[in-house]
Design a protein around this motif. Structure first.
Motif, PDB file in Angstrom:
ATOM      1  N   SER A   1      13.819 -16.959 -49.840  1.00 54.88           N
ATOM      2  CA  SER A   1      12.723 -16.282 -50.554  1.00 54.88           C
ATOM      3  C   SER A   1      11.537 -17.218 -50.758  1.00 54.88           C
ATOM      4  CB  SER A   1      13.197 -15.771 -51.920  1.00 54.88           C
ATOM      5  OG  SER A   1      14.194 -14.799 -51.762  1.00 54.88           O
ATOM      6  N   LEU A   2      11.797 -18.480 -51.039  1.00 61.79           N
ATOM      7  CA  LEU A   2      10.726 -19.445 -51.217  1.00 61.79           C
ATOM      8  C   LEU A   2       9.932 -19.610 -49.921  1.00 61.79           C
ATOM      9  CD1 LEU A   2       9.206 -21.613 -52.850  1.00 61.79           C
ATOM     10  CD2 LEU A   2      10.956 -23.245 -52.090  1.00 61.79           C
ATOM     11  N   PHE A   3      10.644 -19.759 -48.798  1.00 66.02           N
ATOM     12  CA  PHE A   3       9.938 -19.916 -47.524  1.00 66.02           C
ATOM     13  C   PHE A   3       9.139 -18.658 -47.170  1.00 66.02           C
ATOM     14  CE2 PHE A   3      12.768 -23.534 -46.806  1.00 66.02           C
ATOM     15  CZ  PHE A   3      11.873 -24.440 -46.252  1.00 66.02           C
ATOM     16  N   GLU A   4       9.689 -17.504 -47.454  1.00 70.26           N
ATOM     17  CA  GLU A   4       8.954 -16.252 -47.169  1.00 70.26           C
ATOM     18  C   GLU A   4       7.708 -16.162 -48.040  1.00 70.26           C
ATOM     19  OE1 GLU A   4      11.600 -12.910 -47.640  1.00 70.26           O
ATOM     20  OE2 GLU A   4      12.910 -13.597 -46.020  1.00 70.26           O
ATOM     21  N   ALA A   5       7.834 -16.533 -49.324  1.00 68.19           N
ATOM     22  CA  ALA A   5       6.691 -16.456 -50.233  1.00 68.19           C
ATOM     23  C   ALA A   5       5.607 -17.455 -49.832  1.00 68.19           C
ATOM     24  CB  ALA A   5       7.143 -16.725 -51.667  1.00 68.19           C
ATOM     25  N   VAL A   6       5.989 -18.647 -49.382  1.00 71.74           N
ATOM     26  CA  VAL A   6       5.002 -19.636 -48.943  1.00 71.74           C
ATOM     27  C   VAL A   6       4.343 -19.161 -47.663  1.00 71.74           C
ATOM     28  CG1 VAL A   6       4.714 -22.001 -48.066  1.00 71.74           C
ATOM     29  CG2 VAL A   6       6.080 -21.596 -50.118  1.00 71.74           C
ATOM     30  N   SER A   7       5.147 -18.665 -46.710  1.00 68.52           N
ATOM     31  CA  SER A   7       4.563 -18.238 -45.428  1.00 68.52           C
ATOM     32  C   SER A   7       3.694 -16.992 -45.586  1.00 68.52           C
ATOM     33  CB  SER A   7       5.669 -17.990 -44.393  1.00 68.52           C
ATOM     34  OG  SER A   7       6.465 -16.885 -44.767  1.00 68.52           O
ATOM     35  N   ALA A   8       3.988 -16.135 -46.568  1.00 70.18           N
ATOM     36  CA  ALA A   8       3.171 -14.944 -46.796  1.00 70.18           C
ATOM     37  C   ALA A   8       1.934 -15.256 -47.635  1.00 70.18           C
ATOM     38  CB  ALA A   8       4.007 -13.863 -47.479  1.00 70.18           C
ATOM     39  N   GLY A   9       1.895 -16.454 -48.209  1.00 71.86           N
ATOM     40  CA  GLY A   9       0.732 -16.848 -49.000  1.00 71.86           C
ATOM     41  C   GLY A   9       0.835 -16.476 -50.458  1.00 71.86           C
ATOM     42  N   TYR A  10       1.988 -15.964 -50.908  1.00 73.76           N
ATOM     43  CA  TYR A  10       2.155 -15.627 -52.319  1.00 73.76           C
ATOM     44  C   TYR A  10       2.221 -16.886 -53.194  1.00 73.76           C
ATOM     45  CZ  TYR A  10       3.411 -11.012 -50.524  1.00 73.76           C
ATOM     46  OH  TYR A  10       3.413  -9.814 -49.882  1.00 73.76           O
ATOM     47  N   ILE A  11       2.755 -17.959 -52.617  1.00 74.65           N
ATOM     48  CA  ILE A  11       2.819 -19.237 -53.323  1.00 74.65           C
ATOM     49  C   ILE A  11       2.050 -20.245 -52.475  1.00 74.65           C
ATOM     50  CG2 ILE A  11       4.325 -21.113 -54.114  1.00 74.65           C
ATOM     51  CD1 ILE A  11       6.545 -19.067 -54.498  1.00 74.65           C
ATOM     52  N   PRO A  12       1.058 -20.933 -53.081  1.00 79.28           N
ATOM     53  CA  PRO A  12       0.338 -21.952 -52.324  1.00 79.28           C
ATOM     54  C   PRO A  12       1.282 -23.118 -51.973  1.00 79.28           C
ATOM     55  CG  PRO A  12      -0.834 -21.396 -54.354  1.00 79.28           C
ATOM     56  CD  PRO A  12       0.476 -20.706 -54.398  1.00 79.28           C
ATOM     57  N   VAL A  13       1.026 -23.743 -50.835  1.00 79.73           N
ATOM     58  CA  VAL A  13       1.866 -24.851 -50.366  1.00 79.73           C
ATOM     59  C   VAL A  13       1.883 -25.977 -51.400  1.00 79.73           C
ATOM     60  CG1 VAL A  13       2.145 -26.587 -48.546  1.00 79.73           C
ATOM     61  CG2 VAL A  13       1.435 -24.261 -47.959  1.00 79.73           C
ATOM     62  N   GLU A  14       0.762 -26.185 -52.088  1.00 74.52           N
ATOM     63  CA  GLU A  14       0.680 -27.263 -53.072  1.00 74.52           C
ATOM     64  C   GLU A  14       1.645 -27.030 -54.242  1.00 74.52           C
ATOM     65  OE1 GLU A  14      -2.374 -25.294 -52.595  1.00 74.52           O
ATOM     66  OE2 GLU A  14      -2.590 -26.427 -50.741  1.00 74.52           O
ATOM     67  N   GLU A  15       1.928 -25.774 -54.579  1.00 71.27           N
ATOM     68  CA  GLU A  15       2.801 -25.449 -55.711  1.00 71.27           C
ATOM     69  C   GLU A  15       4.266 -25.313 -55.294  1.00 71.27           C
ATOM     70  OE1 GLU A  15       1.378 -22.031 -57.810  1.00 71.27           O
ATOM     71  OE2 GLU A  15      -0.682 -22.785 -57.859  1.00 71.27           O
ATOM     72  N   ALA A  16       4.556 -25.336 -54.016  1.00 73.97           N
ATOM     73  CA  ALA A  16       5.926 -25.135 -53.526  1.00 73.97           C
ATOM     74  C   ALA A  16       6.860 -26.249 -53.980  1.00 73.97           C
ATOM     75  CB  ALA A  16       5.929 -25.032 -52.004  1.00 73.97           C
ATOM     76  N   SER A  17       6.330 -27.464 -54.206  1.00 70.08           N
ATOM     77  CA  SER A  17       7.196 -28.593 -54.608  1.00 70.08           C
ATOM     78  C   SER A  17       7.866 -28.323 -55.957  1.00 70.08           C
ATOM     79  CB  SER A  17       6.407 -29.891 -54.637  1.00 70.08           C
ATOM     80  OG  SER A  17       5.370 -29.812 -55.594  1.00 70.08           O
ATOM     81  N   GLU A  18       7.170 -27.587 -56.860  1.00 73.83           N
ATOM     82  CA  GLU A  18       7.775 -27.251 -58.154  1.00 73.83           C
ATOM     83  C   GLU A  18       8.997 -26.353 -57.941  1.00 73.83           C
ATOM     84  OE1 GLU A  18       4.883 -25.547 -60.801  1.00 73.83           O
ATOM     85  OE2 GLU A  18       3.357 -26.995 -60.165  1.00 73.83           O
TER      86      GLU A  18
END
Length: 161
Positions: free
Chosen positions: A130-147
């Protein structure tokens, strides 16, 4: 005279071969053990030492505990009790050739724990995907993915524990 000497040598040779055959077949062992036992009757018994205690694990003890070999935890508890009673040494004449019974409920080990692991790992896999899908769809910015990755690492650590 020569015939008499050769007959005198023949008798010891025959007896030697006879005793060799008896020794090789094991017949003399029985005789030797019986002679040894008869000599032990003349020997006085060794004096008893009141500081030595023999603890016999007999059939009744095994049936009370319910398993053989007796688990190492029960043996350990017995040793601790002996130490509390003042025993300084213990000698065992036991062969632990088989595995001891498990100290925990085998149903928990064989059924419950694998089901919990399967469920928790499945949840962890779902969260990662789900995290990878949200990052790839742009729902979560790459900069915030580390959290979110730190949260996933904590979740994985909790699952492991």
């Amino acid at each position: 005279m020569k015939k008499k000497v050769s007959l005198m040598l023949l008798a010891p040779i025959c007896f030697t071969f006879l005793f060799m055959i008896l020794a090789l077949t094991g017949f003399t062992n029985v005789l030797e053990f019986r002679i040894f036992d008869s000599f032990l009757k003349f020997r006085p018994s060794p004096p008893e030492d009141s500081s030595i205690m023999l603890i016999d694990i007999d059939d009744q003890a095994v049936s009370t505990i319910g398993t053989w070999p007796i688990s190492r935890s029960i043996t350990g508890d017995g040793l601790m009790l002996l130490a509390e009673m003042g025993a300084r040494q213990a000698v065992f004449d036991i062969e632990y050739t088989d595995k001891s019974p498990r100290g925990v409920n085998s149903e928990v080990i064989e059924t419950v724990i694998p089901e919990l692991l399967e469920s928790n790992i499945g949840q962890l896999q779902y969260n990662i995907s789900s995290l990878f899908e949200a990052v790839s769809a742009g729902y979560i910015p790459v900069e915030e993915a580390s959290e979110y990755i730190e949260d996933l690492v904590d979740l994985a650590e909790n699952t492991k524990e």
